[in-house]
Every structure is written in structure tokens, then in C-alpha cells.
Design an enzyme around this catalytic site. Sequence first.
Site, PDB file in Angstrom:
ATOM      1  N   GLU A  93       1.635  -5.449  16.560  1.00 24.74           N
ATOM      2  CA  GLU A  93       0.372  -5.823  17.181  1.00 24.74           C
ATOM      3  C   GLU A  93      -0.636  -6.279  16.148  1.00 24.74           C
ATOM      4  O   GLU A  93      -0.620  -5.838  15.010  1.00 24.74           O
ATOM      5  CB  GLU A  93      -0.220  -4.618  17.914  1.00 24.74           C
ATOM      6  CG  GLU A  93       0.649  -4.176  19.062  1.00 24.74           C
ATOM      7  CD  GLU A  93      -0.090  -3.252  19.995  1.00 24.74           C
ATOM      8  OE1 GLU A  93       0.268  -3.209  21.171  1.00 24.74           O
ATOM      9  OE2 GLU A  93      -1.033  -2.565  19.562  1.00 24.74           O
ATOM     10  N   CYS A 106      -7.199  -6.698  12.533  1.00 28.22           N
ATOM     11  CA  CYS A 106      -6.361  -5.590  12.075  1.00 28.22           C
ATOM     12  C   CYS A 106      -4.900  -6.027  12.225  1.00 28.22           C
ATOM     13  O   CYS A 106      -4.479  -6.388  13.326  1.00 28.22           O
ATOM     14  CB  CYS A 106      -6.672  -4.385  12.957  1.00 28.22           C
ATOM     15  SG  CYS A 106      -5.733  -2.929  12.535  1.00 28.22           S
ATOM     16  N   CYS A 113       7.690   2.483  10.854  1.00 27.06           N
ATOM     17  CA  CYS A 113       7.278   3.028   9.554  1.00 27.06           C
ATOM     18  C   CYS A 113       8.164   4.214   9.237  1.00 27.06           C
ATOM     19  O   CYS A 113       8.506   4.992  10.124  1.00 27.06           O
ATOM     20  CB  CYS A 113       5.811   3.468   9.590  1.00 27.06           C
ATOM     21  SG  CYS A 113       5.231   4.137   8.006  1.00 27.06           S
ATOM     22  N   CYS A 117       4.320  10.371   9.585  1.00 28.99           N
ATOM     23  CA  CYS A 117       3.145  11.248   9.684  1.00 28.99           C
ATOM     24  C   CYS A 117       3.155  11.907  11.074  1.00 28.99           C
ATOM     25  O   CYS A 117       3.506  11.273  12.071  1.00 28.99           O
ATOM     26  CB  CYS A 117       1.863  10.460   9.472  1.00 28.99           C
ATOM     27  SG  CYS A 117       1.803   9.718   7.825  1.00 28.99           S
ATOM     28  N   CYS A 120       1.275  10.271  14.193  1.00 29.04           N
ATOM     29  CA  CYS A 120       1.318   8.806  14.328  1.00 29.04           C
ATOM     30  C   CYS A 120       2.533   8.387  15.140  1.00 29.04           C
ATOM     31  O   CYS A 120       3.662   8.759  14.817  1.00 29.04           O
ATOM     32  CB  CYS A 120       1.362   8.163  12.947  1.00 29.04           C
ATOM     33  SG  CYS A 120       1.607   6.379  13.006  1.00 29.04           S
ATOM     34  N   CYS A 351      -8.234   0.520  17.044  1.00 32.37           N
ATOM     35  CA  CYS A 351      -7.630   0.234  15.760  1.00 32.37           C
ATOM     36  C   CYS A 351      -7.463   1.544  15.002  1.00 32.37           C
ATOM     37  O   CYS A 351      -8.313   2.407  15.014  1.00 32.37           O
ATOM     38  CB  CYS A 351      -8.508  -0.722  14.982  1.00 32.37           C
ATOM     39  SG  CYS A 351      -7.682  -1.446  13.616  1.00 32.37           S
TER      40      CYS A 351
END
Length: 376
Positions: A93, A106, A113, A117, A120, A351
Site C-alpha cells: 500500500e 507513505c 516483513c 514485531c 504489527c 499511516c
Amino acid sequence: MSEPVNLLDFDVNGLIAWFAERGEKPFRARQVMRWLHREGCDDFERMTDVAKSLRAKLAAEACIRAPEAIRDSVSSDGTRKWLLDVGGANAVEAVFIPETSRGTLCISSQAGCALDCAFCSTGKQGFNRNLSAGEIIGQLWLANRLLGATGKAGGKDEEGEPLNGRVISNVVMMGMGEPLANFDNVVTALSVMLDDHAYGLSRRRVTVSTSGIVPAMDRLREECPVALAVSLHAPDDALRDRLVPINRKYPLAELMAACRRYLERAPRDFITFEYVMLDGVNDSDAHARALVRLVRDVPCKFNLIPFNPFPNSEFRRSAPERIRRFAGILIDAGIVTTTRKTRGDDVDAACGQLAGQVQDKTRRTVRLAQSTEARS
Ligand code: SAH
Ligand code: SF4
């Protein structure tokens, strides 16, 4: 025949080298760079001041390819979000956030990823692949086109810097992925953002956000110092080990030292610390006081991010009053502290959470978009 080369993958030096291999002069590469990025041109035939023979050569060997927007949503507050197809049923995105005197885009650096974390949703869903330089800069290229912002001039921003017609004055790498884990492609894309032949953005208006990969922070300082945001999220190693697992490799003392080193070369004289506010986990007065001690020797600002929940997340967002008290302790200690407005909530574009909720839904949306296409 070999695959055409995507010209969006090059920064100016890369394009000069590629042109040189074909016997073309550096100024030609700069000319093409301006067509690509200032004009948002995707058609060699429109590059009217480029020799016809060179245009034909380019058309034969190269292409201009950005990720394709498969969904375009506008929030009631003007925030605009694009879901971008990056192939193989992956999507990332990009979000545009208009404000009175600046416009921030952004963007994402990876599909997924690997850093996992705890709070997240991108991390929860694992790593897919690095985006190419062309896919990273392609987000800016495409947003400029879709916002109708190419080839304009004039205007100043709130700090008196000329905007040169830029609708997008700031770029933050706070979308999906860990930018410093895709170092080379990110630096190539950054170099295009900063290049006067391309977007000409000020280094202070381009921000890389990292969870704290210390050696890569040092490399960024050497190779392409831009504004830096560091995702801190905890004041001590025990808690940060749990929330941001990369902390086990690069603990807080090393991270703080890397921040100080970064500031020796940074275009801004502070680091922005991002801190996600998790109810009952990292948001007490004691945590705030410990933070003040932790960052004593690092000139910094804090950006508190109210946690954005996603399905099956084990955390809750701190209450507004808790966030205010937490911010108050930092502010009383002389640290400039802001709390991120949750914008674009109605299009899931807040964001910082950008990735949040995305991947699963993204996969579904890509499949949906594809099956809709197949039917029509
Ligand atoms: N990987 C980089 C940049 C992308 S994430 C990094 O971690 O810094 C951008 C910011 O959003 C980071 O500070 C990240 O910790 C934060 N974030 C991730 N998930 C979130 C969530 N669910 N709610 C609020 N902030 C979140
Ligand atoms: Fe990756 Fe950043 Fe999410 Fe951590 S917060 S998993 S580093 S995208």
C-alpha cells in the site's frame, strides 16, 4: 529475447552507466530521467527532445513499469490510499496524506516483513520479498500521476522552501516492510527522490523508519543520510526484546549509540522516536520516565502512535487520557512530543499501521480483483 529493463530501477548514475554501455552520453540519461520522473512519462515516443534513434533503442530494450493500483480509496479527510499489485498475488500500500502546507506520501519497501514485531500485522504475516527499486520509486511515480501532480511549478511550503508545484512534498518509508532490510534498493529509490533531475525532494523531507538495524543505520549515514525515525516502543531491553525482536540482536545501548552516530551526518538535528501506545504494556508513567532517562543523550522528538488493532492482535490501544499523561511526562522533560492523529480510518489508511490488516485482506483483494477481471 531478454526481458526489457525497467528504467524506474535506475538512479541517475545507474542510468548513465546503462546508457554508456549503449554508447549514449550522460546528458541523454539525465534528459530521460527528467521525462520519467518530472513529467511522469511512460511512453518513449512522447520524449520529444530525445533523438528518434535513441527512442527506438529504448523502446526495444527497456520499459517504464510501476506497480499497478488495483484499488484507490479516498477517506473523508482527504487521505488517499492505493492498493498496489506487485505480482505473485502480493500487494502493498501507499498512502497520501494532504495537509495545509505539505503533502506526505507513505510508501512500502517490502511485501511483508521478517522482523515479526508483536503488535504489527505485517510482521505477523511473515516476509514475502523485497521490492525492487522500481517498485519503491514507482509508488511515488504513480501517486504523482494519479494526483495530477506532474510537470508543474511554483509555490512554497511552510518552511519557505520552494515546492516547485509538488503536491507530494514529503515521503516517509513507514508502509509495509523494514526499509533497512532492503538496503540497496531503498538507497537507489532515495537517490531518485532527492535527485534534481527527478523529484528534487529535500533530504529533510524524506524519512526512513527503522526498527533499529544498527549496522544498516551506519551505512545509511554514510551512503544517503535522510531524516530518520526509529521505532522504539519500549524503554528497556526486557520489554523491547518482546515487542521488537530485532532488539535481541541490537539492544538499546547499541541503538542509542547508533542514533548519536547518525546525527553526526543527519540532515535534521534530531531523531524521531516512534512509540506505539499499547494499553497496560508500555504506557505507564514509569515507562515514560524510563524513556526520558534512556534518550538523555540523543536529541530527539517523540511521535506517539495509538495502537491500531487488527484481527487476533493481543493488544489494545491506550486510552486517550493515558496517552495525554504519558506525553505530558515527556514534554515536561523538554522533549517535543506529538501524538499521531489517526487519519484515513475509514479506508484503513492510518499511516503507521499502513501494513496493519493488509496482507491477508490484500491477498484476498488481489484475488478478488483478478477474478473480477477474469469474469469481465
Ligand atoms: N519497519 C519499519 C517501518 C514500517 S512500520 C519500522 O518498524 O519502523 C511504521 C511504524 O508503524 C513503526 O513505528 C511501527 O512500529 C508502527 N506500527 C506497526 N504496526 C502498528 C500498529 N498495529 N499500530 C500502530 N503502529 C504500528
Ligand atoms: Fe516489520 Fe516494522 Fe512491522 Fe516490525 S513494525 S514487523 S519492522 S514492518
